[in-house]
Design a protein around this motif. Structure first.
Motif, PDB file in Angstrom:
ATOM      1  N   GLU A  56      48.329  43.389  43.658  1.00  0.00           N
ATOM      2  CA  GLU A  56      48.796  42.497  44.731  1.00  0.00           C
ATOM      3  C   GLU A  56      50.036  43.063  45.427  1.00  0.00           C
ATOM      4  N   TRP A 247      38.366  44.965  41.329  1.00  0.00           N
ATOM      5  CA  TRP A 247      38.991  44.586  42.598  1.00  0.00           C
ATOM      6  C   TRP A 247      38.548  45.554  43.686  1.00  0.00           C
ATOM      7  N   TYR A 252      37.101  40.212  44.441  1.00  0.00           N
ATOM      8  CA  TYR A 252      37.464  40.571  43.079  1.00  0.00           C
ATOM      9  C   TYR A 252      36.658  39.741  42.094  1.00  0.00           C
ATOM     10  N   ALA A 265      38.204  36.142  46.515  1.00  0.00           N
ATOM     11  CA  ALA A 265      38.429  34.820  47.071  1.00  0.00           C
ATOM     12  C   ALA A 265      38.547  34.997  48.567  1.00  0.00           C
ATOM     13  N   ARG A 308      46.423  28.049  49.053  1.00  0.00           N
ATOM     14  CA  ARG A 308      47.567  28.828  48.591  1.00  0.00           C
ATOM     15  C   ARG A 308      48.790  28.441  49.438  1.00  0.00           C
ATOM     16  N   ARG A 335      49.835  34.196  46.825  1.00  0.00           N
ATOM     17  CA  ARG A 335      48.724  34.664  45.975  1.00  0.00           C
ATOM     18  C   ARG A 335      49.146  34.839  44.519  1.00  0.00           C
TER      19      ARG A 335
HETATM   20  N1  GLY Z   1      45.782  36.133  43.595  1.00  0.00           N
HETATM   21  C1  GLY Z   1      44.509  36.154  44.129  1.00  0.00           C
HETATM   22  C2  GLY Z   1      44.269  35.224  45.233  1.00  0.00           C
HETATM   23  O1  GLY Z   1      45.152  34.501  45.652  1.00  0.00           O
HETATM   24  O2  GLY Z   1      43.158  35.192  45.707  1.00  0.00           O
END
Ligand code: GLY
Length: 372
Positions: A56, A247, A252, A265, A308, A335
């Motif tokens: 990330e 990933w 992923y 996602a 998010r 994220r």
């Molecule tokens: N950390 C992965 C996402 O937010 O899709």
């Protein structure tokens, strides 16, 4: 007016709010969590739980440093919550495989491997036989992959439930189904209006995810947190079909011991629209089966979605308000809410205890919002 017996009121019962509640309860602080839905019922129920700062954070040294510190603290934090609550939490040190589908991907990932090696993190480039041995179900057209063994994944719904139970075991109160509607100064403290009366507390932690900007008091520090929808699929496969977090730039895959594979996602700027859509599901299924063709035979279990809490620089806001000193922000994790939960809890505990000396606080200060 309800007189809350808590010293610290936490608005939001997602993984961040519950982690903060647990940490403060362990420190002997009287805390109360206010959650408009059920605990873990917002973005946390849709999180894939990938703990991967070196995936990330390719482009952000600050995010990598924060993520690495939180990842280093993860196993001990989970163990404390499990011991206190008696609830099981699956935390798997399965590593990530970030795959190259094009030559440009391979160049980027070789560069990433060198960068993280310079930061002391082992990563290995796999191709040919080594790649097939590591992840046999990958499409044969995959050119290679960067394996980072220190990356992990955690079952976020189970972890959030354990954190809540551990906080309650430590004396925290948790009120669900009661939504906070505003925060305002009230004498030496703060008053929080809710859908069922008011609560006063000397300190308030704002951990309301994508809804945090709307709750920040008028005239206080701007925290420009916006919703970014993520849709995610649950597929059931024979255990071992997928072995690592895999990933790619499109999708992923997160494998669990029981064979469940989470497919994540989407990333959609659609405001507060929390629907799962046919287009989102189709996009994820297409990308997942292109990467691991055997997933075409998986059982489709369900689609989940969450909002998010995005921020303009992708970093969270953790720190005291400059306008209302009783207000502490713990929002905007975008994220990385699952990854940054242990660090966020530790930082908020320091702030509540009057210690603002941690160097990480400078990177996540809400005061930077005005500069962005
Ligand atoms: N950390 C992965 C996402 O937010 O899709």
């Amino acid at each position: 007016m309800q007189q809350s017996s808590a010293d610290v009121l936490i608005i939001g019962g997602g993984i961040i709010g519950c982690a903060v509640a647990f940490e403060l309860a362990e420190a002997g602080v009287r805390v109360c969590v206010l959650e408009g839905r059920r605990t873990g019922g917002g973005a946390s129920q849709a999180s894939a739980g990938v703990l991967a700062p070196y995936v990330e954070g390719h482009d952000s040294p600050v995010l990598r440093a924060l993520g690495r510190r939180s990842l280093d603290a993860y196993a001990a934090f989970v163990a404390r919550a499990v011991e206190r609550s008696g609830w099981p939490v699956e935390l798997a040190r399965c590593g990530t495989l970030e795959v190259a589908v094009t030559e440009a991907d391979a160049v980027r990932l070789h560069r990433a491997r060198k960068m993280i090696a310079a930061e002391g993190v082992p990563g290995k480039w796999l191709e040919d036989r080594a790649l097939i041995d590591a992840e046999p179900a990958l499409h044969p057209g995959v050119l290679g992959a960067l394996r980072i063994p220190s990356h992990a994944c955690v079952n976020v719904p189970a972890f959030t439930a354990a954190l809540e139970a551990a906080a309650v075991a430590g004396g925290a109160a948790v009120i669900t189904g009661v939504a906070a509607t505003s925060i305002a100064p009230d004498g030496a403290g703060l008053v929080v209006e809710t859908s069922a009366g008011s609560h006063r507390a000397s300190q308030v932690v704002l951990a309301a995810g994508a809804w945090s900007a709307a709750l920040a008091p008028a005239g206080a520090d701007p925290v420009p947190v916006r919703p970014v929808r993520g849709q995610l699929l649950y597929l059931a496969t024979p255990p071992g079909t997928v072995r690592h977090v895999v990933w790619s730039s499109d999708v992923y895959l997160v494998p669990w011991a029981d064979g469940t594979v989470l497919v994540g996602a989407t990333s959609e700027e659609v405001g507060f629209d929390e629907r799962a859509t046919a287009g989102g599901v189709a996009q994820l299924l297409h990308a997942a089966t292109a990467l691991v063709p055997a997933l075409a035979d998986a059982t489709f279990v369900e689609a989940r979605r969450g909002l998010r809490p995005g921020s303009p620089d992708d970093l969270p806001y953790i720190g005291r308000s400059e306008v209302l000193p009783g207000l502490i922000y713990a929002c905007g994790h975008y994220r990385n809410g699952a990854l940054l939960a242990p660090l966020t809890a530790a930082l908020v505990r320091q702030l509540v205890e009057g210690d603002a000396g941690d160097e990480a606080l400078a990177a996540v200060t809400p005061a930077r919002a005005e500069r962005l």
